[in-house]
Design a protein around this motif. Sequence first.
Motif, PDB file in Angstrom:
ATOM      1  N   GLY A   1      20.254  37.400  48.085  1.00  0.00           N
ATOM      2  CA  GLY A   1      19.844  36.243  48.416  1.00  0.00           C
ATOM      3  C   GLY A   1      20.730  35.118  49.247  1.00  0.00           C
ATOM      4  O   GLY A   1      20.430  33.828  49.235  1.00  0.00           O
ATOM      5  N   ASP A   2      21.790  35.689  49.927  1.00  0.00           N
ATOM      6  CA  ASP A   2      22.737  34.765  50.638  1.00  0.00           C
ATOM      7  C   ASP A   2      23.280  33.634  49.592  1.00  0.00           C
ATOM      8  O   ASP A   2      23.457  32.712  50.028  1.00  0.00           O
ATOM      9  CB  ASP A   2      21.881  34.057  51.752  1.00  0.00           C
ATOM     10  CG  ASP A   2      21.780  35.238  52.898  1.00  0.00           C
ATOM     11  OD1 ASP A   2      22.489  35.882  53.067  1.00  0.00           O
ATOM     12  OD2 ASP A   2      20.788  35.238  53.547  1.00  0.00           O
ATOM     13  N   LYS A   3      23.532  34.210  48.455  1.00  0.00           N
ATOM     14  CA  LYS A   3      23.885  33.021  47.593  1.00  0.00           C
ATOM     15  C   LYS A   3      25.541  33.077  47.437  1.00  0.00           C
ATOM     16  O   LYS A   3      26.169  34.232  47.571  1.00  0.00           O
ATOM     17  CB  LYS A   3      23.586  33.450  46.185  1.00  0.00           C
ATOM     18  CG  LYS A   3      21.786  33.486  45.852  1.00  0.00           C
ATOM     19  CD  LYS A   3      21.346  32.145  46.199  1.00  0.00           C
ATOM     20  CE  LYS A   3      19.978  32.185  46.086  1.00  0.00           C
ATOM     21  NZ  LYS A   3      19.376  30.923  46.250  1.00  0.00           N
ATOM     22  N   PRO A   4      26.100  32.253  47.074  1.00  0.00           N
ATOM     23  CA  PRO A   4      27.664  32.078  46.766  1.00  0.00           C
ATOM     24  C   PRO A   4      27.747  32.967  45.403  1.00  0.00           C
ATOM     25  O   PRO A   4      26.984  32.877  44.488  1.00  0.00           O
ATOM     26  CB  PRO A   4      27.969  30.787  46.572  1.00  0.00           C
ATOM     27  CG  PRO A   4      27.008  30.053  46.524  1.00  0.00           C
ATOM     28  CD  PRO A   4      25.708  30.595  46.858  1.00  0.00           C
ATOM     29  N   VAL A   5      28.997  33.836  45.665  1.00  0.00           N
ATOM     30  CA  VAL A   5      29.062  34.602  44.276  1.00  0.00           C
ATOM     31  C   VAL A   5      30.314  34.802  43.931  1.00  0.00           C
ATOM     32  O   VAL A   5      31.344  34.753  44.742  1.00  0.00           O
ATOM     33  CB  VAL A   5      28.664  36.163  44.687  1.00  0.00           C
ATOM     34  CG1 VAL A   5      28.923  37.329  43.561  1.00  0.00           C
ATOM     35  CG2 VAL A   5      27.075  36.178  45.258  1.00  0.00           C
ATOM     36  N   PHE A   6      30.828  34.689  43.004  1.00  0.00           N
ATOM     37  CA  PHE A   6      31.951  34.656  41.975  1.00  0.00           C
ATOM     38  C   PHE A   6      32.055  35.979  41.494  1.00  0.00           C
ATOM     39  O   PHE A   6      31.303  36.475  40.606  1.00  0.00           O
ATOM     40  CB  PHE A   6      32.152  33.559  41.184  1.00  0.00           C
ATOM     41  CG  PHE A   6      33.609  33.474  40.438  1.00  0.00           C
ATOM     42  CD1 PHE A   6      34.669  34.136  41.147  1.00  0.00           C
ATOM     43  CD2 PHE A   6      33.828  32.956  39.300  1.00  0.00           C
ATOM     44  CE1 PHE A   6      35.956  34.069  40.396  1.00  0.00           C
ATOM     45  CE2 PHE A   6      35.122  32.625  39.018  1.00  0.00           C
ATOM     46  CZ  PHE A   6      36.212  33.233  39.310  1.00  0.00           C
ATOM     47  N   VAL A   7      32.989  36.911  41.905  1.00  0.00           N
ATOM     48  CA  VAL A   7      32.809  38.392  41.435  1.00  0.00           C
ATOM     49  C   VAL A   7      34.130  38.605  40.632  1.00  0.00           C
ATOM     50  O   VAL A   7      35.231  38.128  41.150  1.00  0.00           O
ATOM     51  CB  VAL A   7      33.007  39.421  42.753  1.00  0.00           C
ATOM     52  CG1 VAL A   7      32.960  40.786  42.129  1.00  0.00           C
ATOM     53  CG2 VAL A   7      31.709  39.204  43.553  1.00  0.00           C
ATOM     54  N   LEU A   8      34.061  39.235  39.304  1.00  0.00           N
ATOM     55  CA  LEU A   8      35.284  39.297  38.330  1.00  0.00           C
ATOM     56  C   LEU A   8      35.028  40.684  38.093  1.00  0.00           C
ATOM     57  O   LEU A   8      34.079  41.429  38.375  1.00  0.00           O
ATOM     58  CB  LEU A   8      34.902  38.259  37.405  1.00  0.00           C
ATOM     59  CG  LEU A   8      34.658  36.816  37.481  1.00  0.00           C
ATOM     60  CD1 LEU A   8      33.101  36.595  37.379  1.00  0.00           C
ATOM     61  CD2 LEU A   8      35.163  36.099  36.476  1.00  0.00           C
ATOM     62  N   ALA A   9      36.128  41.263  37.564  1.00  0.00           N
ATOM     63  CA  ALA A   9      36.134  42.361  36.980  1.00  0.00           C
ATOM     64  C   ALA A   9      37.160  42.590  35.887  1.00  0.00           C
ATOM     65  O   ALA A   9      38.245  41.982  36.004  1.00  0.00           O
ATOM     66  CB  ALA A   9      36.409  43.533  38.050  1.00  0.00           C
ATOM     67  N   THR A  10      37.016  43.456  34.817  1.00  0.00           N
ATOM     68  CA  THR A  10      38.064  43.871  33.832  1.00  0.00           C
ATOM     69  C   THR A  10      37.890  45.050  33.676  1.00  0.00           C
ATOM     70  O   THR A  10      36.987  45.766  33.773  1.00  0.00           O
ATOM     71  CB  THR A  10      38.001  42.770  32.548  1.00  0.00           C
ATOM     72  OG1 THR A  10      39.064  42.948  32.047  1.00  0.00           O
ATOM     73  CG2 THR A  10      36.633  43.058  31.870  1.00  0.00           C
ATOM     74  N   SER A  11      38.876  45.699  32.849  1.00  0.00           N
ATOM     75  CA  SER A  11      39.022  47.008  32.298  1.00  0.00           C
ATOM     76  C   SER A  11      40.056  46.914  31.364  1.00  0.00           C
ATOM     77  O   SER A  11      40.789  46.133  31.227  1.00  0.00           O
ATOM     78  CB  SER A  11      39.264  48.053  33.284  1.00  0.00           C
ATOM     79  OG  SER A  11      40.476  48.110  33.625  1.00  0.00           O
ATOM     80  N   PRO A  12      40.211  48.020  30.388  1.00  0.00           N
ATOM     81  CA  PRO A  12      41.150  48.107  29.430  1.00  0.00           C
ATOM     82  C   PRO A  12      42.497  48.471  30.000  1.00  0.00           C
ATOM     83  O   PRO A  12      43.544  48.246  29.449  1.00  0.00           O
ATOM     84  CB  PRO A  12      40.687  49.397  28.630  1.00  0.00           C
ATOM     85  CG  PRO A  12      39.181  49.601  28.754  1.00  0.00           C
ATOM     86  CD  PRO A  12      39.037  49.100  30.239  1.00  0.00           C
ATOM     87  N   GLY A  13      42.344  48.985  31.430  1.00  0.00           N
ATOM     88  CA  GLY A  13      43.765  49.349  32.010  1.00  0.00           C
ATOM     89  C   GLY A  13      44.564  48.401  32.794  1.00  0.00           C
ATOM     90  O   GLY A  13      43.815  47.148  32.955  1.00  0.00           O
ATOM     91  N   LEU A  14      45.475  48.726  33.427  1.00  0.00           N
ATOM     92  CA  LEU A  14      46.435  47.817  34.031  1.00  0.00           C
ATOM     93  C   LEU A  14      45.768  47.352  35.390  1.00  0.00           C
ATOM     94  O   LEU A  14      46.018  46.429  35.831  1.00  0.00           O
ATOM     95  CB  LEU A  14      47.865  48.536  34.158  1.00  0.00           C
ATOM     96  CG  LEU A  14      49.005  48.745  33.014  1.00  0.00           C
ATOM     97  CD1 LEU A  14      49.930  49.504  33.342  1.00  0.00           C
ATOM     98  CD2 LEU A  14      49.031  47.324  32.309  1.00  0.00           C
ATOM     99  N   ARG A  15      44.795  48.109  36.112  1.00  0.00           N
ATOM    100  CA  ARG A  15      44.545  47.744  37.179  1.00  0.00           C
ATOM    101  C   ARG A  15      43.125  46.748  36.971  1.00  0.00           C
ATOM    102  O   ARG A  15      42.640  46.319  37.980  1.00  0.00           O
ATOM    103  CB  ARG A  15      44.090  49.125  38.160  1.00  0.00           C
ATOM    104  CG  ARG A  15      45.385  49.906  38.810  1.00  0.00           C
ATOM    105  CD  ARG A  15      45.037  51.009  39.259  1.00  0.00           C
ATOM    106  NE  ARG A  15      43.890  50.945  40.179  1.00  0.00           N
ATOM    107  CZ  ARG A  15      43.821  50.361  41.526  1.00  0.00           C
ATOM    108  NH1 ARG A  15      44.845  49.883  42.026  1.00  0.00           N
ATOM    109  NH2 ARG A  15      42.566  50.445  42.165  1.00  0.00           N
ATOM    110  N   GLY A  16      42.514  46.864  35.747  1.00  0.00           N
ATOM    111  CA  GLY A  16      41.522  45.949  35.355  1.00  0.00           C
ATOM    112  C   GLY A  16      40.350  46.001  36.278  1.00  0.00           C
ATOM    113  O   GLY A  16      39.583  44.959  36.476  1.00  0.00           O
ATOM    114  N   GLY A  17      40.063  46.911  36.825  1.00  0.00           N
ATOM    115  CA  GLY A  17      38.698  47.192  37.837  1.00  0.00           C
ATOM    116  C   GLY A  17      39.046  46.856  39.290  1.00  0.00           C
ATOM    117  O   GLY A  17      38.144  46.316  39.910  1.00  0.00           O
ATOM    118  N   ALA A  18      40.405  46.957  39.705  1.00  0.00           N
ATOM    119  CA  ALA A  18      40.816  46.346  41.010  1.00  0.00           C
ATOM    120  C   ALA A  18      39.905  47.365  42.035  1.00  0.00           C
ATOM    121  O   ALA A  18      39.449  46.896  43.081  1.00  0.00           O
ATOM    122  CB  ALA A  18      42.106  46.923  41.253  1.00  0.00           C
ATOM    123  N   SER A  19      39.627  48.652  41.975  1.00  0.00           N
ATOM    124  CA  SER A  19      39.013  49.400  42.767  1.00  0.00           C
ATOM    125  C   SER A  19      37.313  48.814  43.027  1.00  0.00           C
ATOM    126  O   SER A  19      36.825  48.807  44.198  1.00  0.00           O
ATOM    127  CB  SER A  19      38.835  50.998  42.592  1.00  0.00           C
ATOM    128  OG  SER A  19      40.120  51.531  42.534  1.00  0.00           O
TER     129      SER A  19
END
Length: 179
Positions: free
Chosen positions: A104-122
Motif C-alpha cells: 500500500g505504499d506505506k512506510p515500513v519498519f522491518v525487523l528480524a530476529t532468530s536464535p542464531g548469531l546472524r539474527g535473520g540477516a538474510s
Amino acid sequence: MKILAFAGSNSTASINKKLVTHTSTFFENHSIEVLDLNDYEMPLFGVDKIPTIGIPQLALDFAKKIDESDLLLIALAENNGSYSVAFKNIYDWISIVPERKAFGDKPVFVLATSPGLRGGASVLELAKNTLPYYGAKVIETFLLPSFYENFDAENGIVNTEFATELKTKIEKIKVDFLG
C-alpha cells in the motif's frame, strides 16, 4: 496514527511476534493493532487457483488492514534464508488484489530476529531489496541476533546496545513519519 504490526511467522511461539509486539509498545500514543498470521491462513497461492477460487476474502481483509494503517511494523522470520511460507503466501495473495500495491505504499519498519548469531540477516536483506517493488517504503530496519540471549519476556531487549539502537530508530520514525 494507526500502526499495524505483525510477524512473518505462523509459529504460536514466534520470537518475531514477541519482537514486533515489544516494538509496538514504544508507539504508546498511537493506535496499534498486532495481527497473527494464523488468522489469515489461506489456500497455497497459485496462479491456476485464481480463476477457480478468486482472491480469498482473508487476503482482501489483510490488504484492507494495510490500507487503513499509517505505518507497518513487520518482523520477519527466516526460513532457509528466506521468508516463511506463511508470510510469503499472504504476500503473494495480497500482491494480486487489483488497483493497489501489496504493501500500500506505506512506510515500513522491518525487523528480524532468530536464535542464531546472524539474527535473520538474510531475510532482512531480502526484504530491503524486494518489498519496495510491492509498495513497502522501507524506512528503517532492525536486526536482533541471538534472540534467547538478548530478549527477555518481561524486560524486552536486555542487551543495552541493541535496546538503544531500537529506541533510536523508533524515535527517528516518530519524528520523521508520525509527527
